[in-house]
Design an enzyme around this catalytic site. Structure first.
Site, PDB file in Angstrom:
ATOM      1  N   GLU A  25       0.812  -1.221   0.000  1.00  0.00           N
ATOM      2  CA  GLU A  25       0.000   0.000   0.000  1.00  0.00           C
ATOM      3  C   GLU A  25       0.848   1.275   0.000  1.00  0.00           C
ATOM      4  OE1 GLU A  25      -0.488  -2.573   1.974  1.00  0.00           O
ATOM      5  OE2 GLU A  25      -2.595  -3.198   1.887  1.00  0.00           O
ATOM      6  N   PHE A  72     -11.054  -7.162  14.288  1.00  0.00           N
ATOM      7  CA  PHE A  72      -9.988  -7.631  13.408  1.00  0.00           C
ATOM      8  C   PHE A  72      -9.667  -6.569  12.355  1.00  0.00           C
ATOM      9  CE2 PHE A  72      -8.698  -9.915   9.470  1.00  0.00           C
ATOM     10  CZ  PHE A  72      -7.443 -10.309   9.918  1.00  0.00           C
ATOM     11  N   GLN A  73      -8.419  -6.264  12.214  1.00  0.00           N
ATOM     12  CA  GLN A  73      -7.916  -5.259  11.274  1.00  0.00           C
ATOM     13  C   GLN A  73      -8.535  -3.882  11.502  1.00  0.00           C
ATOM     14  OE1 GLN A  73      -7.988  -6.877   7.213  1.00  0.00           O
ATOM     15  NE2 GLN A  73      -5.911  -7.640   7.545  1.00  0.00           N
ATOM     16  N   LYS A 112     -17.424  -0.518   6.695  1.00  0.00           N
ATOM     17  CA  LYS A 112     -17.923  -1.536   5.777  1.00  0.00           C
ATOM     18  C   LYS A 112     -19.443  -1.463   5.660  1.00  0.00           C
ATOM     19  CE  LYS A 112     -17.059  -6.327   4.528  1.00  0.00           C
ATOM     20  NZ  LYS A 112     -16.412  -7.593   4.900  1.00  0.00           N
ATOM     21  N   MET A 148      24.395   9.075   0.592  1.00  0.00           N
ATOM     22  CA  MET A 148      24.342  10.345   1.317  1.00  0.00           C
ATOM     23  C   MET A 148      24.722  10.139   2.781  1.00  0.00           C
ATOM     24  SD  MET A 148      23.980  13.524   0.785  1.00  0.00           S
ATOM     25  CE  MET A 148      22.913  14.127  -0.520  1.00  0.00           C
TER      26      MET A 148
END
Lengths: 586, 201
Positions: A56, A118-119, A168, A490
């Site tokens: 993501e 959950f999640q 949802k 760097m």
């Protein structure tokens, strides 16, 4: 959707897609998951192309790259929980560089919100300081108005990312959909915008009195679409233009008035000119610490005219003698009305330009571009040759360079000459390694007709290399130049300069990038000699698919000039002569 | 120094977090913050007192305006506004209290002097309610403590501020009730909005 019905009843998911279509979205970058499955289920009914990413974070950088390359709002999508938290780096990257972007995340059902389902993660809480605004939507009927408001917020004023978290059950519930009725209230400009006549007059007085003025070209030029006004302004008054990193391309690099980049890795003549200047005209920039060096000794003799759309940036780092707070294009148009198209007295600015050019000459001769490589491959040469190849092919203004973060990013800024706006996509404010590859996918999706080059170091490339697979799945022709020096370059340079060459954890092992590309079905080449650079670049550009070139460059090369943190702008470390003149650095 | 901001904000969940988070991000300590309904439906009024350098006020105000839920921000000084605070003080006043049962009458007297009200009388304690400026409230607390009273509990609302005189038009403008044409591009601003010199000595 029933065309005969004025207000069709749709599911929340359908309303979301219909609203995105209405806002002009054609491409979404995302990754499905449990809490956003209803949205993905409804996708097939709508004319939107979904790019399946591999992580993501990649989706967020793609939406960002899409927005930077096109000027349109980029959209990314993820599920709840880890899907949402993986967007965080990309949102912060967009926030720091004021990029218009919408992130849509699924959320657990409103009935279990706050129960550690959950999640479940509090993504609106997490992203509060790194978004311009965010929303939690729990009802289907709120989706259209909130998504439309999100677009308005992302685009307006100083742009930025907006996150919309949709539960949802809101995705599944039914509601009436009316795109026009969901329009947000008229945009309210920041109430502290002010560019009144008295300030305009003061600005004109400073401009008239100035003997050694410099224009600072910032990212705001792009954001405001003020490229033409800036050129007009600079040409009428004959004022040289220095650029910030994100301002590169907003004023043509090959214009006779262009000085180049200012700041920590800016050229010596630019920074010296700033220190000697008596008037800075800051156009849409925010005096970042990488631009100013030590504030106490910054441009000590210069008056400052700061034109900026965000009032909270005024007097933040550098005191403005005149602040014109508003949209840059509008303010410049007002100023241009007061400046005669021809006949401005140029005698003092001619002398000033002569003085700058004189100081440039000495440094420019030692410029790495003009020096022999003695059999070594320097990153600066590679990047400059990519530019020359594009010029020779007549593709210069149709080439977008997307860089990662580190030495190669600074060499790109120094040696690739950007003559058109939106031809450089780079993470300036946040300095996000791993940005280049996904952002390039977004840029190519936005501008399929342009040549898109990734320029990344061996460290940053490995952070998001999984998106090579996305390139193949999307059949995108993206050219990839890995500047491979076996170090986090760097970091190594800072350790060399400030930590007694203690190269703690900066040497990095990499896979064979050409074989890695090959495993994805992407052809590639190893380049170790300068003479092979241009042919490989042409091969990549003219091929029919993505192409990866691994450039094995000098291992312990440095970016110069350099201003040490806390030092004044004129106290720069010049290019070490032995390195350049003999090509020996080991 | 102390800065007092009056902000009109949307009355929605999470608004307080957004405002508080801004101060956290700027590393500015909030001395007190009061929120309540305003004269307009759907709009809450916050009075925020913050400890910050003198030159920070402009940036705080400009940053508050960047929050989408903020409709208007005003910085008010001591002289130009009425600033009040409500305080509840519970003092031990039972037979075992330092001054025994005598303490009750003395507390009543003190309350009269400070224009506080007795709002609860229990066998072991007295509760006082007082409204006033912060210094007045601190005055009463100091007197009680110096006289060895046992102050059991103190609850203060934090400061609320309102400009003196006629500023209604300004509030209406901030709420967007003014014709849109007048607020186009560069709305004119009252004098007190002049940019302060952030870098003054």
């Amino acid at each position: 959707m029933n065309a005969n019905n004025q207000n069709p009843t749709l599911t929340g998911s359908e309303i979301l897609w219909a609203t995105l279509v209405g806002e002009g979205v054609t491409t979404v970058f995302g990754y499905p998951g449990g809490a956003i499955l209803p949205v993905y289920d409804a996708l097939r009914k709508f004319p939107i192309h979904h790019v399946l990413v591999r992580h993501e974070q990649g989706a967020s950088h793609m939406a960002d790259g899409y927005a930077r390359a096109s000027g349109q709002v980029g959209v990314c999508m993820a599920t709840s929980g880890p899907g949402a938290t993986n967007l965080v780096t990309g949102l912060a990257t967009a926030m720091l560089d004021s990029i218009p972007m919408i992130a849509i995340t699924g959320q657990v059902s409103s009935k279990v919100l706050g129960s550690d389902a959950f999640q479940e993660v509090d993504i609106t809480g997490i992203t509060l300081p790194i978004t311009k605004h965010n929303f939690l939507v729990t009802r289907a009927e709120d989706i259209a108005p909130i998504v439309r408001e999100a677009f308005q917020i992302a685009r307006s004023g100083r742009p930025g990312p907006v996150l919309v978290d949709i539960t949802k059950d809101a995705q599944q519930a039914m509601a009436a959909f009316d795109f026009d009725a969901a329009a947000p209230a008229p945009y309210r400009p920041h109430p502290m915008l002010r560019a009144e006549n008295s300030a305009i007059r003061e600005a004109m007085e400073l401009i008239r009195a100035a003997k050694r003025p410099i224009i600072f070209a910032g990212h705001g030029i792009n954001q405001s679409g003020a490229e033409r006004e800036v050129i007009e302004f600079a040409e009428r008054l004959h004022i040289p233009v220095a650029s910030t990193l994100l301002g590169l391309g907003s004023f043509p690099a090959s214009h006779p008035l262009s000085l180049g980049m200012m700041g920590m890795h800016g050229e010596s003549w630019v920074n010296n000119a700033i220190q000697q200047s008596d008037l800075l005209l800051a156009f849409g920039m925010r005096f970042d610490d990488r631009v100013t060096g030590n504030l106490a000794s910054y441009a000590p003799n210069a008056k400052k005219i700061h034109i900026e759309i965000d009032p909270s940036e005024i007097n933040k780092n550098v005191k403005a003698d005149v602040a014109l707070i508003g949209d840059l294009r509008e303010v410049l148009s007002t100023l241009l009305e007061l400046i005669p198209a021809t006949g401005w007295d140029r005698s003092s600015s001619d002398a000033w330009l002569k003085q700058i050019n004189a100081s440039k000459g000495n440094e420019a001769v030692r410029d790495i571009i003009n020096l022999p490589d003695n059999g070594h491959l320097y990153a600066a040469h590679v990047i400059h040759d990519i530019w020359r190849e594009a010029v020779a092919a007549g593709r210069e203004k149709d080439t977008i360079i997307v860089t990662d973060v580190g030495q190669h990013q600074m060499w790109e800024a120094q040696y690739f000459r950007h003559n058109a706006p939106r031809t450089l996509v780079t993470s300036g404010g946040l300095g996000t390694m791993g940005f280049a590859l996904p952002a390039a996918i977004g840029a190519k999706a936005a501008c399929p007709e342009k040549d898109v080059w990734v320029i990344a170091g061996d460290g940053g490339f490995q952070m998001t290399a999984a998106e090579l697979s996305t390139i193949v799945q999307e059949n995108l022709h993206i050219n990839i130049a890995v500047i491979n020096n076996g170090f986090l370059g760097m970091v190594r340079q800072w350790q060399e300069a400030f930590y007694d060459k203690n190269y703690s954890c900066s040497p990095i092992l990499s896979p064979d990038f050409v074989k890695l590309a090959e495993a994805h079905g992407i052809p590639g080449a190893h380049i170790t000699q300068r003479k092979d650079v241009t042919p490989a670049v042409t091969k990549a550009r003219t091929g029919s698919s993505a192409f990866l070139i691994n450039f094995s460059v000098e291992k312990e090369d440095g970016v110069y000039p350099m201003i040490a943190p806390g030092s004044a702008l004129h106290e720069m470390v010049r290019r070490p002569n032995p390195l350049i003149e003999t090509g020996e650095d080991e | 120094m102390l800065h007092t901001f009056v902000a009109l904000v949307d009355d929605k969940p999470g608004v307080l977090t957004r405002v508080a988070s801004l101060f956290r991000r700027l590393s500015v300590n909030i001395v007190s913050l009061t929120v309540g309904e305003s004269e307009r439906e759907g709009v809450s009024r916050m009075t925020i007192v913050a400890e910050a350098p003198e030159n920070a006020a402009h940036r705080i105000r400009a940053s508050l305006y960047k929050l989408e839920i903020v409709r208007s921000v005003d910085e008010v000084g001591r002289s130009e506004a009425v600033i009040r605070e409500l305080c509840l003080i519970k003092v031990a006043a039972g037979p075992n209290a330092p001054h025994g049962l005598h303490s009750r009458s003395q507390i009543f007297e003190l309350a009269t002097v400070f224009r506080a009200r007795v709002v609860d009388l229990a066998p072991e304690s007295i509760m006082l309610e007082m409204t006033g400026s912060a210094s007045k409230i601190e005055g009463l607390l100091q007197v009680l403590r110096e006289a060895s009273y046992d102050v059991l509990e103190v609850s203060r609302t934090g400061r609320m501020a309102m400009r003196r005189g006629h500023h209604t038009s300004r509030v209406l403008k901030a709420l967007g009730t003014q014709p849109a044409a007048a607020t186009a591009h560069f709305p004119s601003r009252p004098d007190e909005d002049d940019l302060p010199n952030q870098f003054a000595e």
